[in-house]
Design a protein around this motif. Sequence first.
Motif, PDB file in Angstrom:
ATOM      1  N   GLY A 167       0.820  -1.204   0.000  1.00 35.29           N
ATOM      2  CA  GLY A 167       0.000   0.000   0.000  1.00 35.29           C
ATOM      3  C   GLY A 167       0.851   1.248   0.000  1.00 35.29           C
ATOM      4  O   GLY A 167       1.824   1.355   0.738  1.00 35.29           O
ATOM      5  N   THR A 191      -0.620  -0.492  -4.467  1.00 36.18           N
ATOM      6  CA  THR A 191      -1.741   0.447  -4.520  1.00 36.18           C
ATOM      7  C   THR A 191      -1.217   1.860  -4.757  1.00 36.18           C
ATOM      8  O   THR A 191      -0.119   2.226  -4.346  1.00 36.18           O
ATOM      9  CB  THR A 191      -2.579   0.434  -3.229  1.00 36.18           C
ATOM     10  OG1 THR A 191      -1.907   1.186  -2.203  1.00 36.18           O
ATOM     11  CG2 THR A 191      -2.823  -0.982  -2.742  1.00 36.18           C
ATOM     12  N   TYR A 210      -6.217   2.518  -4.951  1.00 35.75           N
ATOM     13  CA  TYR A 210      -6.631   2.424  -3.561  1.00 35.75           C
ATOM     14  C   TYR A 210      -8.053   2.955  -3.414  1.00 35.75           C
ATOM     15  O   TYR A 210      -8.651   3.451  -4.356  1.00 35.75           O
ATOM     16  CB  TYR A 210      -5.669   3.166  -2.639  1.00 35.75           C
ATOM     17  CG  TYR A 210      -5.450   4.628  -2.972  1.00 35.75           C
ATOM     18  CD1 TYR A 210      -6.451   5.568  -2.781  1.00 35.75           C
ATOM     19  CD2 TYR A 210      -4.231   5.073  -3.467  1.00 35.75           C
ATOM     20  CE1 TYR A 210      -6.259   6.905  -3.065  1.00 35.75           C
ATOM     21  CE2 TYR A 210      -4.013   6.413  -3.764  1.00 35.75           C
ATOM     22  CZ  TYR A 210      -5.034   7.325  -3.559  1.00 35.75           C
ATOM     23  OH  TYR A 210      -4.836   8.639  -3.862  1.00 35.75           O
ATOM     24  N   ALA A 228       1.562  -8.567   3.056  1.00 32.57           N
ATOM     25  CA  ALA A 228       1.157  -7.184   2.795  1.00 32.57           C
ATOM     26  C   ALA A 228       2.002  -6.215   3.603  1.00 32.57           C
ATOM     27  O   ALA A 228       2.341  -6.482   4.761  1.00 32.57           O
ATOM     28  CB  ALA A 228      -0.322  -6.983   3.119  1.00 32.57           C
ATOM     29  N   ASP A 230       1.829  -2.095   4.516  1.00 32.32           N
ATOM     30  CA  ASP A 230       1.051  -0.859   4.435  1.00 32.32           C
ATOM     31  C   ASP A 230       1.969   0.320   4.732  1.00 32.32           C
ATOM     32  O   ASP A 230       2.417   0.496   5.867  1.00 32.32           O
ATOM     33  CB  ASP A 230      -0.110  -0.896   5.430  1.00 32.32           C
ATOM     34  CG  ASP A 230      -1.180   0.141   5.113  1.00 32.32           C
ATOM     35  OD1 ASP A 230      -0.806   1.246   4.674  1.00 32.32           O
ATOM     36  OD2 ASP A 230      -2.367  -0.158   5.296  1.00 32.32           O
ATOM     37  N   HIS A 232       1.167   3.571   4.178  1.00 34.67           N
ATOM     38  CA  HIS A 232       0.460   4.845   4.248  1.00 34.67           C
ATOM     39  C   HIS A 232      -0.395   4.981   5.504  1.00 34.67           C
ATOM     40  O   HIS A 232      -0.344   5.990   6.185  1.00 34.67           O
ATOM     41  CB  HIS A 232      -0.416   5.026   3.008  1.00 34.67           C
ATOM     42  CG  HIS A 232      -1.078   6.370   2.924  1.00 34.67           C
ATOM     43  ND1 HIS A 232      -0.374   7.530   2.681  1.00 34.67           N
ATOM     44  CD2 HIS A 232      -2.367   6.742   3.085  1.00 34.67           C
ATOM     45  CE1 HIS A 232      -1.198   8.554   2.674  1.00 34.67           C
ATOM     46  NE2 HIS A 232      -2.422   8.108   2.922  1.00 34.67           N
ATOM     47  N   THR A 234      -3.804   2.377   7.267  1.00 28.48           N
ATOM     48  CA  THR A 234      -4.300   1.062   7.680  1.00 28.48           C
ATOM     49  C   THR A 234      -5.112   0.365   6.604  1.00 28.48           C
ATOM     50  O   THR A 234      -5.471  -0.802   6.766  1.00 28.48           O
ATOM     51  CB  THR A 234      -5.170   1.192   8.942  1.00 28.48           C
ATOM     52  OG1 THR A 234      -6.321   2.005   8.644  1.00 28.48           O
ATOM     53  CG2 THR A 234      -4.391   1.812  10.097  1.00 28.48           C
ATOM     54  N   GLU A 235      -5.433   1.059   5.512  1.00 32.59           N
ATOM     55  CA  GLU A 235      -6.319   0.463   4.506  1.00 32.59           C
ATOM     56  C   GLU A 235      -5.773  -0.859   3.967  1.00 32.59           C
ATOM     57  O   GLU A 235      -6.481  -1.869   3.907  1.00 32.59           O
ATOM     58  CB  GLU A 235      -6.536   1.435   3.333  1.00 32.59           C
ATOM     59  CG  GLU A 235      -7.433   0.844   2.244  1.00 32.59           C
ATOM     60  CD  GLU A 235      -7.473   1.697   0.986  1.00 32.59           C
ATOM     61  OE1 GLU A 235      -8.590   2.063   0.568  1.00 32.59           O
ATOM     62  OE2 GLU A 235      -6.395   1.977   0.409  1.00 32.59           O
ATOM     63  N   THR A 236      -4.510  -0.861   3.574  1.00 30.85           N
ATOM     64  CA  THR A 236      -3.926  -2.069   2.993  1.00 30.85           C
ATOM     65  C   THR A 236      -3.872  -3.196   4.009  1.00 30.85           C
ATOM     66  O   THR A 236      -4.129  -4.362   3.682  1.00 30.85           O
ATOM     67  CB  THR A 236      -2.526  -1.769   2.447  1.00 30.85           C
ATOM     68  OG1 THR A 236      -2.630  -0.761   1.440  1.00 30.85           O
ATOM     69  CG2 THR A 236      -1.889  -3.009   1.842  1.00 30.85           C
ATOM     70  N   ALA A 237      -3.535  -2.881   5.248  1.00 28.99           N
ATOM     71  CA  ALA A 237      -3.492  -3.909   6.291  1.00 28.99           C
ATOM     72  C   ALA A 237      -4.881  -4.501   6.520  1.00 28.99           C
ATOM     73  O   ALA A 237      -5.032  -5.729   6.663  1.00 28.99           O
ATOM     74  CB  ALA A 237      -2.936  -3.323   7.579  1.00 28.99           C
ATOM     75  N   THR A 252       3.043  -2.562   9.020  1.00 31.91           N
ATOM     76  CA  THR A 252       2.729  -1.153   8.768  1.00 31.91           C
ATOM     77  C   THR A 252       3.942  -0.309   9.138  1.00 31.91           C
ATOM     78  O   THR A 252       4.806  -0.743   9.897  1.00 31.91           O
ATOM     79  CB  THR A 252       1.533  -0.694   9.621  1.00 31.91           C
ATOM     80  OG1 THR A 252       1.871  -0.840  11.014  1.00 31.91           O
ATOM     81  CG2 THR A 252       0.289  -1.514   9.328  1.00 31.91           C
TER      82      THR A 252
END
Length: 329
Positions: A167, A191, A210, A228, A230, A232, A234-237, A252
């Motif tokens: 992400g 993303t 994203y 994964a 992330d 940026h 928390t979205e990707t996590a 993250t």
Amino acid sequence: MQASSVTTAATASRAVLFDSFGGPEALNVRDVPALQAGPGQIRVRVTAAGLNPMDWFMTSDAETAARFGLSLPCGFGTDYAGVVDQIGDGVSGFTAGERVFGGAMSRSVADHVVIDVAGTIAAGGAAHRTPDGVDDRTAAALTIAGSTAAAALAVVSPGPGDTVLIGGAGGGVGVFAVQLAKLTGARVIGTGSASSADALRALGAEPVAYGDGLAERVRALAPGVTAAIDLHGTETARVARELGVPDDRITTIAAQIDGITPANGANAAPGAIEEIARLVAEARLRVPIAATFPIEQIRAAAELQAGRHVHGKVVINLGPGEPAAEPRD
């Protein structure tokens, strides 16, 4: 070899300083006395300084600055590259005239920086030899982003057969994380915004937008995500969990999530940044420089970097013959 060596008689210097904490508008270029190397220290004539999101985050207000041990008057920037021009008593392993790069927390955008050879980025600074084949602007973009990417990969440990979702893949850390993951043999999905798609493909990632519906778009592209990162928030996590990725293969760098191990560049394995510099020298890892600015345009450079939409690194040039602001592919 132990020496007390001065190869320049510099007594004046320029440095970017805060008179009060705040945004880019609070940055000022000041004439200051040139720093002198003391025992156990080297002085570096800085030729380039790379910017990172942490630079403006740490100095955005007095309360945040205090959390990082910063007080006024305070400098700006952490990544640097240049040439050793003074060696303090008791120093071995460095010679005057040697090219180096590294980090000095919130004081790198200056003509000179003094580094404790036994220090860390946060305490005293850190210096590494710049390999032949790596120019100073590129070297000045390596330390924070490269160390953070290396630490993130160490948490999720990708390899052949893995599909890694990254992400914020087009950002300063992302360009390293994507390429390092690819070098392990993993498939990488990154993303980003629509405008970053071509840049992500150039790095070896498969781009995905994203935002709402990310999980469905990733499933359509690669049903079997196994790790994964992330970079940026928390979205990707969160999406990785939804896709069935176990917590021990998610990390993250900009958020804390219960059950997920965060990555911190300060915890990168010994030798990680030297390995990244070697990969750059061998042309196995590319460092996109989005723009360079002279020190006098520090506010414009910081605004561009803080906007978080630049694809690649922003570098301040302090060497001879400084160019005007120069966007680069």
